[in-house]
Design an enzyme around this catalytic site. Structure first.
Site, PDB file in Angstrom:
ATOM      1  CG  HIS A 121       1.368  -0.571  -1.518  1.00 51.36           C
ATOM      2  ND1 HIS A 121       0.501  -0.545  -0.445  1.00 51.36           N
ATOM      3  CD2 HIS A 121       2.352  -1.434  -1.166  1.00 51.36           C
ATOM      4  CE1 HIS A 121       0.949  -1.344   0.502  1.00 51.36           C
ATOM      5  NE2 HIS A 121       2.070  -1.905   0.078  1.00 51.36           N
ATOM      6  CD  GLU A 122       4.867  -2.796  -4.081  1.00 43.54           C
ATOM      7  OE1 GLU A 122       5.978  -2.790  -3.511  1.00 43.54           O
ATOM      8  OE2 GLU A 122       3.881  -3.415  -3.642  1.00 43.54           O
ATOM      9  CG  HIS A 150       6.721  -0.579   0.145  1.00 45.94           C
ATOM     10  ND1 HIS A 150       6.577  -0.437   1.504  1.00 45.94           N
ATOM     11  CD2 HIS A 150       5.750  -1.448  -0.245  1.00 45.94           C
ATOM     12  CE1 HIS A 150       5.574  -1.180   1.924  1.00 45.94           C
ATOM     13  NE2 HIS A 150       5.051  -1.789   0.887  1.00 45.94           N
ATOM     14  CG  HIS A 197       2.733  -3.104   4.529  1.00 43.84           C
ATOM     15  ND1 HIS A 197       3.002  -4.442   4.366  1.00 43.84           N
ATOM     16  CD2 HIS A 197       2.708  -2.595   3.274  1.00 43.84           C
ATOM     17  CE1 HIS A 197       3.145  -4.720   3.091  1.00 43.84           C
ATOM     18  NE2 HIS A 197       2.970  -3.612   2.406  1.00 43.84           N
TER      19      HIS A 197
END
Length: 1007
Positions: free
Chosen positions: A322-323, A326, A332
């Site tokens: 997830h990071e 980013h 998101h």
């Protein structure tokens, strides 16, 4: 599918069912290891398939140099793909043929391999990782030359003299094809701090990180993303000593610190090394925020390419993915689009819900990934640096983590696999328990890792415990030395003084004549609820007190899932998401309706109501006081009190019928209690999608008879939605549902305080008052009856004198004037007729120093013969001040009239001394006194460096550049990115025109 493949599949099933498949004695790869070359083609015969393989030269493996990697396809099978890894003659492979996956793995027996078909099944929802607010757009980094941010590592980073050319050295130009990027290489540096080494061990942590990143690679190579991305571990840093980088409790400061650390390491790499594209910092410390934090779109930059992640087990791989997304610029899901996919638990959902068997990228993430990939210039080619390439295949882990190790990783020290509960399959879900409470099992709703040992010569495959290759199901041999449990010891005393508490008992496991803690199956201890013998007096709501300690505006929140009832969950009065503050203290009731269920170490222990307990058995004979009241209120434009429900009320039901939409609020009858609006804690539901009938309460029917009328027409057919919610107030859980015309509020447990129900129109612009009807029904326990007592009714007449002593007549009244006592007299008003001033004690001084301090005392006019020692007596005997003389004692006097000490005070920081470039900012000191000598010696002023934008240079503006830049990507950078990157000479050389235009714009801005 060709007929030969059917034959291959049939043979495959026969091989898997029969055991292991033994390859020929000659090496499967035709070329010997020391003669392999990247351009050579290798063939591997596997059953009926002919695998055409080619060595992948770009893959470097400094940590495991005995391994070699191959990719290819199955001949005559369209759309097939093969990945094979050879490590010292052992083969690990993933075959994708005809839409199915097959895994090739070695067995523990040398020269034997097994081929299995993967039937991936969907697992249940996993543990939740709330990553709301886990991103930052820009970082405040100040690189001072004297900063020391490079602690000594036992895996030493490479150092060299500072060089600005290293980041763009030998950078080849890459033009993205029109059909999309064919392949991306994301090179990573992984940092594990001392908490990781302390928890996993120095040698084991390397294997753990590789296993963790292999899962991350599988997530990025999922077909739902279509990424064709390869993750490469370029550098691995292990810190055994406690580092000074992380700012514990402040995740944003920690992120800024590790990005500064990352920048300095990249700048100190030797010339010719391109370094890495992104950095992952792993820690097991509390971050003081989400489980991960990353700058958005920071990849390919030196100052914003590091993310921080908290290791909470192998499921943390989804947080890392997830990071990393980013860092690549992905946002998101649910922020305008893909709301439904976010609710199902996509990888980029604000709350990550995923397991190794059930994860997917949303369509929004896929669209962003391919739209932004052209800007990731550093990912378009593999560097010449060494690194561990992660292929992304979902094969069984090369490093076996036992179930006990996985439990310890997921839940912490002291946890191992739960042995007190028999499960159908140990591979279906990982259940763990703490050694101090072995009978309480916990799970994150995810199965163990593929390849986890689940028995003797058995391992987990697709959530099923199967025999390992080369082994069949074995029957257990009777062991002469069988571990046996001893008898249960006596129950301990109840640990509560009143109400319900807990008691425990233990038993010992005997094996080979010794006491063992792990040889026997089952629990060695038990815990149960107990009754202390008497009910507790009225107590406060412990949940409310615990939430109030955290913040005065927090109220308790009770999860719908009973497994979370023993957690301290709080929510703001104004609504919002609940926050968890750990486990409730042992002995706390699990819920408001069942006070006999008690919490123990974060788990609810079920109990039963004791017949003598008036808390739960408050209506033992069925005869209770039923209270029914109806009201009609006129509403204006402000809050109107509808009703007040008294404390001790149980089985509460309120129905409000209104012709206009209303806002309903609750308020406890306590000082400084805020208003709790139901709309702030409600959820909206579509009535057309609900098939439930609605309960219509008849206020004329006692609720304890539990008679209700089922009426499907209670709601106006024009209404299309309703609101439902619940909240904890007045020591009870209240539920409600509301439409524009009807509001129902119910509660089953006892109210600890009086509760006020208030209403206000949704649109408070009414010209005329609106009539609203309300019916309230609740029950209370029937009080104990007292024996009849008959007493005389006494009447006292007026006193004959107001002071100095008098008499008055006392008469008694009785039924029918029978046996009446004779009248009698008593003395009255015996106090003196003279009054004097009496003074109370002096109050505290209004100031501790200065020239304005005063203190006061209260004066009373009292009879002269009264002997009074306390303030209460003064008030009791005081009369009107006109009865005393006009000359009063002083009631005010000066106090503490001494000079106050003064100190030097710091003023705000001054602006930077320079308008551009580096400067100095200082913090002046001032003395508040008229004379600076009163403040004492003047301390030294604080100073700090400051740096504004780079000063424009006329030489840079006038520099000569070629007609076109050497690199096509120069025009893709923003002005802020150009200001940073143009400081690097190689970049300015490649993007001369873009840098010159940026300098000119900045020169005009400052000029």
């Amino acid at each position: 599918m060709p007929c030969c493949l059917w034959a291959a599949l049939s043979l495959l099933l026969a091989v898997v069912g029969a055991g292991a498949w033994t390859p020929p004695r000659q090496p499967l790869l035709l070329t010997p290891r020391h003669r392999r070359h990247a351009q050579e083609t290798h063939h591997l015969r596997l059953l009926g398939w002919d695998l055409k393989l080619k060595e992948n030269k770009a893959i470097r493996s400094p940590y495991y140099k005995e391994c070699q990697f191959f990719t290819g396809r199955v001949l005559h099978e369209e759309g097939s793909a093969v990945t094979v890894t050879e490590c010292d003659g052992q083969l690990y492979g993933l075959l994708q043929v005809g839409g199915e996956e097959f895994v090739l793995q070695p067995t523990r027996t040398q020269e034997k391999h097994v081929l299995r078909r993967r039937d991936v099944t969907h697992s249940e929802r996993s543990a939740e990782y709330n990553l709301t607010g886990d991103t930052v757009i820009d970082l405040d980094l100040d690189f001072d030359e004297d900063d020391d941010l490079l602690p000594t590592s036992h895996v030493h980073p490479r150092h060299s003299d500072h060089s600005d050319k290293e980041y763009f050295h030998d950078m080849h130009l890459f033009r993205r094809p029109a059909s999309g990027v064919k392949g991306l290489w994301l090179e990573l540096a992984i940092v594990a701090d001392n908490t990781m080494l302390k928890f996993h061990g120095r040698e084991r942590v390397k294997h753990y990180i590789l296993a963790l990143m292999n899962i991350v690679s599988a997530i990025f190579n999922d077909p739902s993303l279509g990424s064709n991305i390869t993750l490469v571990i370029n550098k691995l840093f292990l810190y055994e000593d406690k580092d000074i980088i992380l700012k514990y409790g402040n995740i944003k400061k920690s992120l800024e610190a590790i990005n500064k650390w990352n920048y300095r390491h990249l700048m100190k790499l030797p010339e010719g090394s391109t370094g890495w594209d992104a950095t992952i910092w792993l820690t097991r410390s509390q971050l003081g925020g989400p489980s991960g934090f990353a700058p958005v779109g920071g990849v390919c930059t030196k100052t914003r390419s590091a993310a921080i992640d908290r290791d909470e087990g192998l499921t943390s791989a989804f947080v890392i993915a997830h990071e990393l997304a980013h860092l690549l610029g992905l946002t998101h899901d649910g922020e305008g689009n893909c709301q439904s996919e976010a609710l199902r638990g996509s990888v980029m959902a604000p709350t990550v819900l995923a397991t190794l068997h059930n994860f997917a990228w949303s369509s929004c993430s896929k669209e962003q990934f391919h739209a932004k990939s052209k800007k990731w210039w550093c990912l378009h080619e593999r560097s010449t640096d060494e690194g561990v390439e992660l292929g992304g295949a979902k094969e069984l882990s090369n490093y076996v983590f036992t179930m006990d190790e996985q439990c310890r990783t997921e839940f912490g020290e002291g946890f191992s696999v739960c042995r007190s509960v028999k499960v159908r399959s140990a591979c279906s879900r990982l259940w763990c328990a703490h050694r101090a409470m072995p009978h309480v099992c916990r799970s994150k709703r995810a199965p163990p890792l593929e390849g986890t040992p689940c028995g003797q010569n058995q391992w987990c495959v697709d959530r099923v415990c199967e025999p390992m290759p080369g082994h069949s199901k074995e029957t257990k041999v009777e062991n002469k030395h069988t571990p046996e449990w001893g008898d249960w010891e006596e129950w301990s005393a109840c640990n509560a003084d009143c109400g319900y508490g807990l008691r425990t008992r233990t038993r010992k496991c005997k094996y080979r004549g010794f006491v063992s803690e792990s040889a026997c199956e089952g629990a060695g201890s038990q815990v149960a609820t107990c009754w202390a013998g008497s009910s507790c007096a009225a107590t406060r709501d412990i949940r409310s007190d615990l939430c109030h300690r955290q913040q005065s505006r927090l109220i308790p929140y009770l999860h719908a899932n009973e497994s979370n009832h023993c957690e301290i969950s709080c929510v703001d009065y104004a609504g919002g998401s609940p926050t968890n503050f750990g486990a409730l203290p042992d002995g706390t009731p699990c819920s408001y309706l069942r006070p006999f269920d008690v919490c123990f170490q974060g788990t609810c222990v079920k109990g039963q109501c004791n017949s003598s307990d008036t808390t739960c058995n408050w209506c033992p004979d069925g005869y209770c006081n039923n209270n029914t009241n109806t009201y009609t209120r006129l509403l204006g434009n402000g809050w109107t009190r509808m009703t007040m429900v008294p404390h001790e009320a149980r089985q509460l039901s309120i129905h409000i019928a209104t012709p206009i939409p209303l806002h309903i609020a609750l308020r406890e009858r306590k000082r400084d209690k805020p208003i709790l609006e139901l709309s702030k804690h409600s959820k909206k539901f579509d009535i057309s999608s609900l098939q439930d009938n609605y309960l219509k309460y008849d206020p004329s029917v006692p609720q304890n008879l539990q008679i209700v009328e089922m009426d499907s027409n209670i709601l106006d057919l024009k209404e299309s939605f309703r609101y439902e919610g619940e909240a904890i107030t007045a020591g009870t859980l209240l539920r409600w549902n509301q439409t524009d015309t009807d509001i129902y509020i119910t509660s089953e447990s006892r109210l600890q305080t009086d509760l006020m129900i208030m209403a206000i129109p949704v649109n408070p612009t009414l010209e005329d008052a609106v009539s609203v009807d309300a019916s309230v029904n609740y029950s209370t326990p029937t009080g104990r009856t007292r024996p009849l007592e008959y007493r005389w009714s006494i009447e006292r007449g007026p006193c004959s004198a107001s002071c100095g002593g008098g008499v008055r007549l006392i008469t008694a009244q009785c039924h029918r004037d029978q046996k009446c006592p004779p009248p009698r007299y008593e003395s009255c008003n015996t106090h003196s007729c003279e009054f004097v001033w009496a003074s109370d004690d002096w109050e505290e001084c209004s100031s501790t120093c200065g020239s304005n301090g005063v203190q006061e005392r209260q004066l009373f006019c009292v009879p002269s013969n009264a002997s009074m020692l306390s303030r209460r007596e003064f008030i009791k005997h005081s009369v009107s001040p006109v009865m005393c003389s006009s000359s009063k004692p002083p009631h005010r006097q000066p106090c503490n009239r001494i000079p106050c000490p003064v100190y030097w005070r710091e003023q705000p920081w001054t602006p930077c001394s320079a308008s551009c470039g580096r400067g100095v900012s200082r913090r002046p000191l001032t003395c508040p006194a008229s004379d600076e000598l009163l403040c004492g010696p003047k301390p030294r002023e604080r100073r700090r460096r400051c740096r504004l934008r780079r000063c424009p240079s006329a030489l840079r503006v006038a520099v000569q550049c070629p007609e076109r830049d050497h690199a096509h990507y120069c025009e893709l950078f923003t002005l802020e990115q150009l200001h940073r990157n143009c400081e690097v000479p190689p970049f300015r050389k490649y993007c001369c025109n873009a840098c010159r235009d940026a300098d000119r714009r900045q020169h005009r801005r400052y000029g």
